[in-house]
Design a protein around this motif. Structure first.
Motif, PDB file in Angstrom:
ATOM      1  N   ARG A 175       0.842  -1.217   0.000  1.00  0.00           N
ATOM      2  CA  ARG A 175       0.000   0.000   0.000  1.00  0.00           C
ATOM      3  C   ARG A 175       0.867   1.253   0.000  1.00  0.00           C
ATOM      4  O   ARG A 175       0.524   2.263  -0.618  1.00  0.00           O
ATOM      5  CB  ARG A 175      -0.939  -0.001   1.217  1.00  0.00           C
ATOM      6  N   GLN A 176       1.977   1.188   0.701  1.00  0.00           N
ATOM      7  CA  GLN A 176       2.883   2.354   0.696  1.00  0.00           C
ATOM      8  C   GLN A 176       3.480   2.539  -0.693  1.00  0.00           C
ATOM      9  O   GLN A 176       3.633   3.669  -1.170  1.00  0.00           O
ATOM     10  CB  GLN A 176       3.995   2.143   1.722  1.00  0.00           C
ATOM     11  N   ILE A 177       3.831   1.440  -1.331  1.00  0.00           N
ATOM     12  CA  ILE A 177       4.390   1.513  -2.688  1.00  0.00           C
ATOM     13  C   ILE A 177       3.378   2.161  -3.633  1.00  0.00           C
ATOM     14  O   ILE A 177       3.729   3.005  -4.466  1.00  0.00           O
ATOM     15  CB  ILE A 177       4.797   0.093  -3.170  1.00  0.00           C
ATOM     16  N   VAL A 178       2.103   1.787  -3.462  1.00  0.00           N
ATOM     17  CA  VAL A 178       1.052   2.376  -4.305  1.00  0.00           C
ATOM     18  C   VAL A 178       0.925   3.869  -4.001  1.00  0.00           C
ATOM     19  O   VAL A 178       0.830   4.701  -4.910  1.00  0.00           O
ATOM     20  CB  VAL A 178      -0.294   1.644  -4.087  1.00  0.00           C
ATOM     21  N   THR A 179       0.955   4.223  -2.714  1.00  0.00           N
ATOM     22  CA  THR A 179       0.853   5.636  -2.330  1.00  0.00           C
ATOM     23  C   THR A 179       2.002   6.439  -2.934  1.00  0.00           C
ATOM     24  O   THR A 179       1.807   7.566  -3.394  1.00  0.00           O
ATOM     25  CB  THR A 179       0.905   5.773  -0.785  1.00  0.00           C
ATOM     26  N   LEU A 180       3.179   5.847  -2.937  1.00  0.00           N
ATOM     27  CA  LEU A 180       4.364   6.542  -3.457  1.00  0.00           C
ATOM     28  C   LEU A 180       4.479   6.424  -4.985  1.00  0.00           C
ATOM     29  O   LEU A 180       5.416   6.960  -5.578  1.00  0.00           O
ATOM     30  CB  LEU A 180       5.638   5.973  -2.795  1.00  0.00           C
ATOM     31  N   LYS A 181       3.553   5.680  -5.574  1.00  0.00           N
ATOM     32  CA  LYS A 181       3.488   5.475  -7.040  1.00  0.00           C
ATOM     33  C   LYS A 181       4.715   4.758  -7.609  1.00  0.00           C
ATOM     34  O   LYS A 181       5.048   4.946  -8.783  1.00  0.00           O
ATOM     35  CB  LYS A 181       3.262   6.806  -7.770  1.00  0.00           C
ATOM     36  N   TYR A 182       5.372   3.984  -6.794  1.00  0.00           N
ATOM     37  CA  TYR A 182       6.527   3.236  -7.308  1.00  0.00           C
ATOM     38  C   TYR A 182       6.105   2.195  -8.346  1.00  0.00           C
ATOM     39  O   TYR A 182       6.888   1.838  -9.220  1.00  0.00           O
ATOM     40  CB  TYR A 182       7.260   2.509  -6.168  1.00  0.00           C
ATOM     41  N   HIS A 183       4.880   1.690  -8.220  1.00  0.00           N
ATOM     42  CA  HIS A 183       4.432   0.650  -9.158  1.00  0.00           C
ATOM     43  C   HIS A 183       4.161   1.228 -10.551  1.00  0.00           C
ATOM     44  O   HIS A 183       3.914   0.496 -11.494  1.00  0.00           O
ATOM     45  CB  HIS A 183       3.177  -0.043  -8.610  1.00  0.00           C
ATOM     46  N   GLU A 184       4.203   2.560 -10.655  1.00  0.00           N
ATOM     47  CA  GLU A 184       3.961   3.194 -11.957  1.00  0.00           C
ATOM     48  C   GLU A 184       5.254   3.554 -12.681  1.00  0.00           C
ATOM     49  O   GLU A 184       5.231   4.276 -13.674  1.00  0.00           O
ATOM     50  CB  GLU A 184       3.109   4.457 -11.762  1.00  0.00           C
ATOM     51  N   ILE A 185       6.370   3.074 -12.153  1.00  0.00           N
ATOM     52  CA  ILE A 185       7.659   3.336 -12.807  1.00  0.00           C
ATOM     53  C   ILE A 185       7.618   2.785 -14.227  1.00  0.00           C
ATOM     54  O   ILE A 185       7.174   1.671 -14.466  1.00  0.00           O
ATOM     55  CB  ILE A 185       8.809   2.623 -12.049  1.00  0.00           C
TER      56      ILE A 185
END
Lengths: 137, 129
Positions: free
Chosen positions: A19-29
């Motif tokens: 969830r933190q990764i999603v909040t930080l938008k890392y999955h959109e790299i």
């Protein structure tokens, strides 16, 4: 976390990370990602979280927490020649992708879809097996 | 004299994870220089202790002396307890950050069953095993 070996707790902790990764938008790299320490840390956190998410979710038959990253997890691996096991990490990630897809198989509504999914996964597993054999030889 | 197999293979024992050697060095330097405060302190502690736990867990593959290995086990248990203590101090309502993500992934690795599945048994970790 209590040091109990509780996989459910591991899944919960990893879902917080997801969830933190999603909040930080890392999955959109998206590629190509400039090579620097910060990006390498983000990429490796993303693919390890992905790996744990798919594996623990498959093990516990729970929904995944991390959305499919825009870049394939395998493409997020940062080559490191000092670590001889990196080719195995690539295979672990390919297996994690299959585990994630296995969880989706339950959504198939017709026998045709089930059979199609089955043969697709079978092909993927055959390819992983041959990759594993080439890494081990 | 310490009975070992070969020490030159020590780095082949290292299974890759989300904390690279450079990241680990940065975290340790921050703690040693007393530059981390509050949540960052606990987040870095978890990452460093978990890394140390995995490192110590591999030591019996190199050192064959039972006294040394008992000491490694003692240290490992101490690090586990410290990592759990740091984990209990994490503020789960705090702002998301890379260090927070890293510490959570490390915390997942604290799970011994996970350790057995993902880090030890599937693959031979070194030529000494």
């Amino acid at each position: 976390m209590q040091y109990t070996g509780n996989m459910s707790q591991a899944w919960v902790l990893n879902s917080y990370a997801a969830r933190q990764i999603v909040t930080l938008k890392y999955h959109e790299i998206r590629g190509p990602v400039p090579r620097n320490d910060a990006n390498e840390e983000i990429q490796s956190s993303l693919y390890w979280c992905y790996y744990l998410d798919r594996t623990l979710s498959a093990l516990l038959r729970r929904p995944v927490s991390l959305p499919e990253p825009l870049l394939s997890p395998v493409d997020l691996i940062v080559p490191d020649k000092s670590l001889p096991h990196m080719p195995l990490v690539r295979i672990l990630l390919e297996l994690a992708q299959v585990q994630g897809e296995l969880l989706d198989c339950g959504k198939a509504s017709t026998t045709r879809e089930v059979l199609d999914n089955h043969s697709k996964l079978q092909e993927r597993m055959d390819s992983i097996k041959s990759n594993l054999q080439s890494v081990c030889t | 004299m310490i009975e070992t197999t070969s020490l030159d293979g020590i780095y082949t024992l290292q299974w890759p994870d989300h904390i690279s050697q450079r990241t680990l060095e940065k975290m340790i330097a921050m703690l040693v220089n007393d530059e981390s405060r509050g949540q960052i302190f606990y987040q870095y502690c978890i990452c460093i202790y978990v890394k140390a736990i995995f490192h110590l867990a591999q030591m019996p593959r190199i050192y064959k002396n039972s006294t040394i290995n008992r000491q490694f086990l003692k240290s490992k248990r101490l690090y586990e307890s410290n990592a759990v203590h740091a984990l209990k101090n994490l503020n789960f309502l705090g702002h998301p950050s890379l260090a927070f993500v890293q510490s959570l992934i490390s915390a997942v690795c604290l799970n011994p069953l996970k350790k057995a599945i993902f880090f030890s048994n599937h693959f031979s970790l070194s030529r000494h095993s």
